[in-house]
Design an enzyme around this catalytic site. Structure first.
Site, short mmCIF file in Angstrom:
data_model
loop_
_atom_site.label_atom_id
_atom_site.label_comp_id
_atom_site.label_asym_id
_atom_site.label_seq_id
_atom_site.Cartn_x
_atom_site.Cartn_y
_atom_site.Cartn_z
NE ARG A 56 -2.17 -1.02 3.69
CZ ARG A 56 -1.82 0.00 4.47
NH1 ARG A 56 -2.16 1.25 4.13
NH2 ARG A 56 -1.15 -0.19 5.59
CE LYS A 198 -6.15 -4.59 4.49
NZ LYS A 198 -6.86 -5.32 5.57
CG HIS A 217 -7.57 -5.23 10.43
ND1 HIS A 217 -6.25 -4.98 10.66
CD2 HIS A 217 -7.61 -5.95 9.27
CE1 HIS A 217 -5.52 -5.51 9.71
NE2 HIS A 217 -6.32 -6.11 8.85
CB SER A 235 1.66 -7.89 9.39
OG SER A 235 2.42 -8.77 8.61
CE LYS A 239 -5.42 -10.67 10.84
NZ LYS A 239 -5.80 -9.35 10.31
CB THR A 240 -3.81 -15.93 8.78
OG1 THR A 240 -4.14 -14.62 8.36
CG2 THR A 240 -4.32 -16.93 7.75
CG ASP A 254 -7.79 -8.84 6.67
OD1 ASP A 254 -6.96 -8.84 7.59
OD2 ASP A 254 -7.87 -7.93 5.83
NE ARG A 319 -0.34 -9.26 1.70
CZ ARG A 319 -0.93 -9.06 2.85
NH1 ARG A 319 -1.96 -9.81 3.21
NH2 ARG A 319 -0.51 -8.12 3.68
#
Length: 528
Positions: A56, A198, A217, A235, A239-240, A254, A319
């Site tokens: 980003r 996003k 989030h 990040s 989390k994932t 997400d 990604r």
């Protein structure tokens, strides 16, 4: 230029002969490869390279300062203002630019799995692979829904159109401009597809709280009994990985909303990091990469077309974008009840936060506002020592309203639904980065599962002397000495010094919130 004039210009574009609307995945794959935008991997995934922008561009993102929203936006370095004149001029230039292209791709879909609050979206792309990305990441309409589809917001994306800052009033050739009043997101000068995802999340973070819905989030999963768990984290915190549990169904990885009906996924797909991806470490993500998946900046063997997920030549931010249906164990539809358990994940490279602690409501709101984790040496150029990161609501770049709006809503929902909140440190133990060791994933999984299963609801705890956190003294399957971080350090004085240092960072960071609830700032903060 008013909203009617904006709509007229957009209609002129969408009625052109170069418009290709709602193409299927095979059609978009064919277009992306035949146009030279991407190549196919051995598994039928579409690999695209995004050039110099592999992430980003937050300094190039602006919100139009408009009467209807300017008093609601938390303006600053994240939500940067720009004038309507700048937006209108660039919008006209981009639309005229796209009219001259041989082919333009349009996707219609939704954001929000709960029909009562979902957002109708339209994505207009210069690139076929960007339109495939939108198809995989957003919620795809049924044939019946498509017939009645109305776009509440439209993304207009022209990656090869580059702004002239001296003429166009931007910071660089790249721009991501959001007009809430005209309901347009204008993107140019960057090929990184994540800007689309996003930007829509940011729109939902503006709209949903005004409907009494907390936007978050986080990832979410649900057990067989219907018990929902949320996982917040920046990040690298896990989390994932931790939300992907073979014993629980994934609601989403997400972005979520929490309404009076419960939790719902905002997206229809997953945008997973693939650096060092393997079938052994993350089988759910590895096996989800199938035909039609979009791979960004992943190195591919030119002959075998086999991806090399360990190669970070192009970027560490590699990604994969795929529909959530590519994950085997999912909740369908992507909704659940009210969360029973909320997990805040932090990767503490200082090695002083407990591996798991139960939070009071005030502590939960404090740590939610703080959003702490650490940058680790090697993850970014110039990072040679662990650096603290405080990202409000565990995703500061995506929240346009004042942080207190989201924190207060979280506190109200914790109270209303009696949710248990835990802070889980997936970072270091026994010392700081370079001296201690990373917390074993097996221990973290055991602790998280114990929290979700209610096994930590009535256990003995001791209070951490620096952060005031309640630490369980015993958890089956986890060594007792691990549970209190000070006990895991050989040099207790060094631990005390480092804990005081981090507590001071928390206090200093929290000053930016100014006047906020006394209960949060006093009862939720570290006690030193």
């Amino acid at each position: 230029m008013n909203s009617v004039e904006i709509a007229n210009e957009l209609n002129d574009l969408l009625q052109g002969r170069n418009i290709l609307e709602q193409l299927s995945v095979p059609q978009l794959v064919e277009k992306a490869t035949s146009r030279g935008e991407a190549i196919l991997t051995v598994d039928g995934a579409v690999r695209a390279v995004t050039g110099k922008y592999t992430g980003r561009s937050p300094k190039d993102k602006f919100m139009v300062e408009e009467e209807s929203s300017k008093d609601k936006i938390d303006w600053g370095k994240i939500n940067q203002p720009i004038s309507s004149e700048v937006f209108d001029s660039l919008y006209t230039k981009v639309v005229d630019y796209l009219k001259e292209k041989e082919e333009i791709f349009v996707f219609k879909g939704f954001a929000g799995a709960d029909p009562s609050s979902r957002l109708g979206i339209r994505v207009v792309n210069e690139f076929a692979w960007h339109n495939l990305f939108a198809h995989q990441l957003f919620i795809r309409p049924t044939a019946e829904e498509l017939e009645e589809h109305e776009a509440d917001f439209t993304i207009v994306s022209a990656p090869t159109f580059k702004a002239d800052p001296a003429v166009d009033g931007t910071s660089s050739e790249t721009f991501i401009l959001v007009s809430l009043e005209k309901r347009i997101i204008l993107i140019g000068g960057t090929e990184y597809a994540g800007e689309m995802k996003k930007s829509i999340f940011g729109i939902m973070n503006y709209l949903l709280p005004q409907q009494g819905i907390l936007s978050m989030h986080c990832s979410a999963n649900v057990g067989e009994s219907g018990d929902v768990a949320l996982f917040f984290g920046l990040s690298g915190t896990g989390k994932t990985t931790l939300s992907a549990d073979s014993n629980r169904k994934l609601i989403g990885d997400d972005e979520h909303g929490w309404s009076d009906n419960g939790v719902f996924n905002i997206e229809g797909g997953c945008y997973a990091k693939t650096v060092n991806l393997s079938a052994e470490k993350e089988p759910e993500i590895y096996n989800a990469i199938k035909f039609g998946t979009v791979l960004e900046n992943v190195t591919i063997d030119p002959e075998t077309r086999i991806p090399d997920y360990d190669d970070t030549t192009l970027t560490q931010n590699t990604r994969a974008a795929y529909p959530i249906q590519n994950i085997e164990n999912i909740a369908s539809p992507s909704v659940g009840g009210h969360p029973k358990t909320i997990i805040f994940l932090t990767a503490d490279a200082f090695g002083v936060l407990p591996p798991i602690s139960k939070l009071t409501k005030e502590q939960a709101m404090y740590h939610f506002l703080s959003g702490f984790t650490s940058k680790i040496p090697g993850t970014e150029r110039g990072v040679v020592e662990p650096e603290p990161v405080f990202s409000t609501c565990f995703g500061a770049p995506f929240f346009p309203l004042h942080a207190s709006v989201y924190a207060e809503m979280l506190g109200e929902k914790i109270d209303a639904h009696e949710a248990n909140v835990f802070l889980v440190n997936t970072g270091w133990t026994g010392g700081s980065y370079g001296e201690g060791s990373r917390m074993k994933l097996s221990y973290t999984r055991t602790m998280v599962r114990a929290a979700i299963d209610g096994k930590l609801d009535n256990v003995f705890t001791e209070q951490d002397p620096f952060f005031g956190l309640s630490m369980p003294t015993q958890i089956e399957g986890v060594p007792t000495e691990v549970l209190n971080p000070r006990n895991a350090w050989a040099d207790k004085d060094a631990y005390d010094q480092k804990a005081k240092e981090l507590a001071g960072m928390f206090h200093e960071n929290f000053k930016k919130f100014g006047v906020i609830s006394k209960d949060i700032s006093e009862k939720g903060a570290p006690i030193v």
